[in-house]
Design a protein around this motif. Structure first.
Motif, short mmCIF file in Angstrom:
data_model
loop_
_atom_site.label_atom_id
_atom_site.label_comp_id
_atom_site.label_asym_id
_atom_site.label_seq_id
_atom_site.Cartn_x
_atom_site.Cartn_y
_atom_site.Cartn_z
N GLU A 192 43.04 24.52 49.38
CA GLU A 192 44.21 25.39 49.38
C GLU A 192 44.92 25.42 50.72
O GLU A 192 46.06 25.90 50.81
CB GLU A 192 43.79 26.81 48.97
N GLY A 247 41.34 20.89 38.37
CA GLY A 247 42.38 21.67 39.03
C GLY A 247 42.44 21.46 40.53
O GLY A 247 42.77 22.38 41.29
N TRP A 284 43.93 20.40 44.05
CA TRP A 284 45.27 20.28 44.63
C TRP A 284 45.52 18.80 44.96
O TRP A 284 44.63 18.09 45.41
CB TRP A 284 45.40 21.12 45.89
N GLU A 306 54.48 24.68 46.77
CA GLU A 306 53.42 24.77 45.77
C GLU A 306 54.03 24.76 44.37
O GLU A 306 54.99 25.48 44.10
CB GLU A 306 52.62 26.06 45.95
N PRO A 319 52.04 24.81 40.96
CA PRO A 319 50.93 24.77 39.99
C PRO A 319 51.41 25.08 38.57
O PRO A 319 52.22 25.99 38.36
CB PRO A 319 50.00 25.88 40.49
N GLU A 329 49.68 25.63 34.71
CA GLU A 329 48.43 25.78 33.99
C GLU A 329 48.70 25.89 32.49
O GLU A 329 49.55 26.66 32.04
CB GLU A 329 47.68 27.02 34.47
N LEU A 368 44.96 22.01 34.44
CA LEU A 368 45.47 22.80 35.56
C LEU A 368 46.04 21.82 36.57
O LEU A 368 45.28 21.10 37.24
CB LEU A 368 44.37 23.66 36.18
N ARG A 418 47.71 21.41 39.87
CA ARG A 418 48.04 22.08 41.14
C ARG A 418 48.65 21.06 42.10
O ARG A 418 47.96 20.20 42.63
CB ARG A 418 46.77 22.69 41.75
#
Length: 274
Positions: A80, A97, A99, A174, A176, A178, A183, A185
């Protein structure tokens, strides 16, 4: 599906006549008759349902190969804090998920002192979000690619040759998304491109089936819930390659479900440059 059979029945008498032509007791046109018949039959078959069927099969094959390619794509993965933590297969990235980095490019132009923004329509063959509107051009950055390499997505999807130095960077945002199945990201490297008069869209139909535009102000208001619907116009590609005009209202439900925070950051940053 019965058209080829019907054509066969209708052309059978012609075939029989040609096949039976004789000169001095010899069927000189026998072989020629077979050739003519089958050529005519095949042409009519293609003109009927054949082209559509063949086109669909080709697209399915290409979609499957695209899917296979996606399965083998390796992406750099991050925590993150945008610290690189390794490399993973694209499917694993979306399943767990992780990144990862993407390239995104929004097109704008100006006409009669009015600013416009462009959206692509995702192909019906896309695994995720088929037939929804989205960023003008976008794609994942492979583990071996730099951010500048991502500009390839513009030419691949839209057929427009754009150089990286023609883009305006809007920073990293960012993004993301879902769903029940994955997911996604993304650390999105977002860019702006001003469409030139000489630019012509030549869409990769396995990925993109249309292009529409709205006034930038309308799209801005849509992202900030100041409007529930806005007007777009442009074109869509049909199965046999012809373009059809699009002129309709859309809402946020017609767009890939990016978070509003992402969309609002994008339009605010675009507004600083137009």
């Amino acid at each position: 599906m019965y058209r080829p059979i019907l054509m066969f029945v209708l052309m059978l008498p012609t075939f029989i006549i040609i096949d039976s032509v004789t000169v001095n007791g010899m069927q000189l046109l026998d072989n020629f008759g077979h050739v003519v018949f089958f050529c005519c039959f095949f042409m009519n078959y293609l003109r009927g349902c054949g082209i559509a069927v063949i086109a669909r099969k080709i697209k399915d094959k290409m979609s499957n190969s695209m899917g296979d390619r996606h399965m083998s794509e390796e992406l750099k993965i991050y925590d993150e804090n945008q610290t690189e933590i390794g490399v993973a297969d694209r499917d694993e990235v979306h399943k767990i998920g992780y990144w990862h980095q993407t390239f995104q490019c929004w097109f704008v132009d100006q006409n009669d002192d009015m600013d416009y923004i462009y959206l692509q329509k995702r192909s019906n063959d896309k695994k995720d979000f088929p037939n929804l509107l989205d960023i003008t051009a976008a794609g994942h950055l492979l583990s071996t690619e730099t951010v500048a390499d991502g500009v390839r997505e513009v030419e691949e999807e839209l057929g427009i040759d754009v150089h990286f130095n023609e883009l305006i960077s809007l920073g990293v945002i960012e993004d993301p998304i879902e769903t029940k199945s994955f997911l996604d990201r993304e650390w999105a490297h977002v860019f702006l491109y001003r469409l030139k008069e000489s630019d012509e869209f030549n869409l990769q139909q396995e990925e993109v089936s249309g292009i529409v535009k709205s006034t930038f102000q309308d799209f801005y208001d849509l992202c900030f819930d100041k409007k529930k619907e806005i007007r777009v116009n442009g074109f869509e590609m049909r199965e046999l390659g012809e373009r059809t005009i699009v002129n309709r209202n859309i809402s946020l439900e017609d767009i890939v479900p990016h978070r509003k925070a992402y969309l609002q950051q994008v339009v605010k940053r675009i507004a600083d440059y137009i």
